[in-house]
Motif scaffolding. Structure first.
Motif, PDB file in Angstrom:
ATOM      1  N   TRP A 151     -40.667  13.474   1.636  1.00  0.00           N
ATOM      2  CA  TRP A 151     -41.510  14.640   1.911  1.00  0.00           C
ATOM      3  C   TRP A 151     -42.481  14.871   0.778  1.00  0.00           C
ATOM      4  N   TYR A 188     -36.842  37.017   9.953  1.00  0.00           N
ATOM      5  CA  TYR A 188     -37.089  35.766   9.213  1.00  0.00           C
ATOM      6  C   TYR A 188     -36.080  34.687   9.602  1.00  0.00           C
ATOM      7  N   GLU A 239     -46.561  24.617   7.255  1.00  0.00           N
ATOM      8  CA  GLU A 239     -45.717  25.730   7.714  1.00  0.00           C
ATOM      9  C   GLU A 239     -44.386  25.731   6.972  1.00  0.00           C
ATOM     10  N   MET A 240     -43.775  24.555   6.903  1.00  0.00           N
ATOM     11  CA  MET A 240     -42.479  24.509   6.236  1.00  0.00           C
ATOM     12  C   MET A 240     -42.638  24.659   4.720  1.00  0.00           C
ATOM     13  N   VAL A 291     -42.363  22.704  -4.229  1.00  0.00           N
ATOM     14  CA  VAL A 291     -41.344  22.437  -3.211  1.00  0.00           C
ATOM     15  C   VAL A 291     -41.714  21.157  -2.458  1.00  0.00           C
ATOM     16  N   HIS A 292     -40.714  20.583  -1.805  1.00  0.00           N
ATOM     17  CA  HIS A 292     -40.969  19.485  -0.882  1.00  0.00           C
ATOM     18  C   HIS A 292     -41.026  20.049   0.536  1.00  0.00           C
ATOM     19  N   ASP A 332     -44.831  19.638   6.125  1.00  0.00           N
ATOM     20  CA  ASP A 332     -46.134  20.178   6.518  1.00  0.00           C
ATOM     21  C   ASP A 332     -46.303  21.589   5.946  1.00  0.00           C
ATOM     22  N   ASN A 357     -34.999  14.065  -0.502  1.00  0.00           N
ATOM     23  CA  ASN A 357     -36.295  14.523  -0.029  1.00  0.00           C
ATOM     24  C   ASN A 357     -37.413  13.680  -0.628  1.00  0.00           C
ATOM     25  N   LEU A 374     -44.613  26.666   3.316  1.00  0.00           N
ATOM     26  CA  LEU A 374     -44.674  28.117   3.096  1.00  0.00           C
ATOM     27  C   LEU A 374     -43.278  28.743   3.180  1.00  0.00           C
ATOM     28  N   MET A 375     -42.500  28.312   4.180  1.00  0.00           N
ATOM     29  CA  MET A 375     -41.145  28.861   4.311  1.00  0.00           C
ATOM     30  C   MET A 375     -40.273  28.450   3.124  1.00  0.00           C
ATOM     31  N   ASN A 376     -40.375  27.189   2.722  1.00  0.00           N
ATOM     32  CA  ASN A 376     -39.572  26.736   1.583  1.00  0.00           C
ATOM     33  C   ASN A 376     -39.976  27.468   0.308  1.00  0.00           C
ATOM     34  N   GLU A 389     -34.429  22.423  -0.683  1.00  0.00           N
ATOM     35  CA  GLU A 389     -35.084  23.639  -0.214  1.00  0.00           C
ATOM     36  C   GLU A 389     -34.306  24.272   0.941  1.00  0.00           C
ATOM     37  N   ASP A 423     -38.233  27.610  14.209  1.00  0.00           N
ATOM     38  CA  ASP A 423     -39.092  26.542  13.687  1.00  0.00           C
ATOM     39  C   ASP A 423     -38.318  25.216  13.626  1.00  0.00           C
ATOM     40  N   ILE A 442     -31.619  19.014   2.362  1.00  0.00           N
ATOM     41  CA  ILE A 442     -32.539  18.886   1.223  1.00  0.00           C
ATOM     42  C   ILE A 442     -32.379  20.135   0.380  1.00  0.00           C
ATOM     43  N   ARG A 489     -38.771  21.670  15.726  1.00  0.00           N
ATOM     44  CA  ARG A 489     -38.956  20.418  14.991  1.00  0.00           C
ATOM     45  C   ARG A 489     -37.913  19.365  15.381  1.00  0.00           C
TER      46      ARG A 489
END
Lengths: 94, 252
Positions: free
Chosen positions: A6, B136, A33-34, A27-28, A31, A3, A36-38, B36, B143, B34, B147
């Protein structure tokens, strides 16, 4: 796993409504939105937060260790800058 | 078949789909694209295994014949599992894992929304808890679908290949048998076939945004309601059950 490409985001979590946000880690993500999810998946998977902020790490401006002397020490030897200089009326604690 | 027997089987089925999909996602642990995402996929896995335990526990209580969740998970053979066929499909690449998740999470979301109205209080309560989780999972997989669909030439190609691998198992999600029919009549279970239009609309919207097309008349493989599986489930069970079968009752 890779990563490197990112950008990094700093994550702040709020434990309960009304409490201050605390730095949780980073986190990496490509953008917001991701990010926030990560952040949700990495820092609040055991119900640690009620709200999350993510901020691009490069948007954070930090003082440096070299600043330490000029930034923080001047307040150390001036007791009158601290509120304990004043006598608090005893009644206030009742 | 009594309502009790039907409900026990119904709960075991819901648990089976969550368990098998959870086990599949667990295979990503340490292999995520990755860090995450590795954590995200295993989080989803743990949600699903939690759902499994809850539904198995209800099934065991209803059956009241000494059955327990370990027996259900580790001591049944392939033909005794009634998970939907999509859940057992291999992870493939990340695109295939994401598409499989999208298709199942969309179904689970609609199914649990309908199950909120179940006359069986415990089942309705489990649906309520599970719904938050799968909402979720759906957000996450939708999402990523968008992408990857809109991403690079390679990511779109991989998503299209996943569509080709998985779409034949979509009809199986909505199959019903006498268990479902009985529980629909008792207002305890969900009319799965009746969710198809809502599922199509939900999935079509996401696929359209992703720029991915859906096969018009796909070849269809089904059979999960009668325990007929693809060749992949046996291998998954062999791995998942090996420890418990070698050391019965193992705990750690």
């Amino acid at each position: 796993m890779n990563n490197d490409n990112w950008p990094l985001w700093e994550v702040f979590t709020q434990k309960r409504t009304g409490l201050p946000f605390e730095h949780a880690g980073n986190v990496h993500a490509p953008d917001k939105e991701m990010a926030l999810m990560n952040a949700r998946d990495v820092y609040s998977r055991r119900n640690e937060a009620t709200c999350i902020w993510v901020v691009p790490s490069d948007s954070i401006v930090s003082s440096t260790p070299e600043d330490m002397g000029s930034f923080f020490e001047p307040s150390n030897d001036k007791a009158y800058r601290h509120p304990n200089f004043y006598k608090t009326p005893g009644a206030i604690f009742e | 078949m009594t309502t009790h027997e039907a409900l026990a089987r119904y709960c075991i089925r819901l648990g089976d789909t969550s368990l098998i999909l959870g086990q599949r996602l667990g295979e990503w642990c340490g292999h995520g694209p990755i860090l995450e995402e590795d954590i995200a996929l295993t989080n989803i896995s743990l949600d699903l295994i939690g759902q499994t335990r809850a539904f198995y526990t209800v099934a065991c209580e209803i059956s009241n014949n000494g059955l327990d969740e370990d027996r259900l998970a580790f001591l049944r053979s392939e033909r005794e599992f009634q998970n939907v066929l999509l859940a057992e499909q291999p992870n493939g690449d990340f695109a295939q894992t994401i598409l499989r998740q999208l298709l199942i999470s969309a179904f689970q979301k609609l199914n649990f929304e309908a199950l909120l109205h179940s006359k069986h209080e415990t089942v309705a309560a489990l649906a309520h808890k599970s719904l938050k989780e799968v909402t979720y999972h759906l957000r996450h997989s939708a999402d990523w679908t968008i992408r990857l669909g809109q991403g690079t030439e390679e990511s779109a190609r991989r998503m299209n290949e996943a569509v080709g691998e998985l779409w034949m198992y979509v009809d199986d999600l909505f199959d019903m048998d006498e268990v479902d029919q009985l529980l629909i009549k008792e207002q305890v279970g969900v009319d799965a076939a009746g969710l198809r239009t809502a599922w199509d609309n939900l999935i079509n919207g996401i696929m359209k945004e992703a720029g991915l097309s859906i096969p018009e008349k796909p070849f269809s493989i089904r059979g999960s309601r009668s325990g007929k599986h693809t060749e992949h489930l046996g291998h998954l069970l062999a791995e998942m059950q090996s420890l418990h079968r070698a050391i019965p009752g193992a705990e750690w």
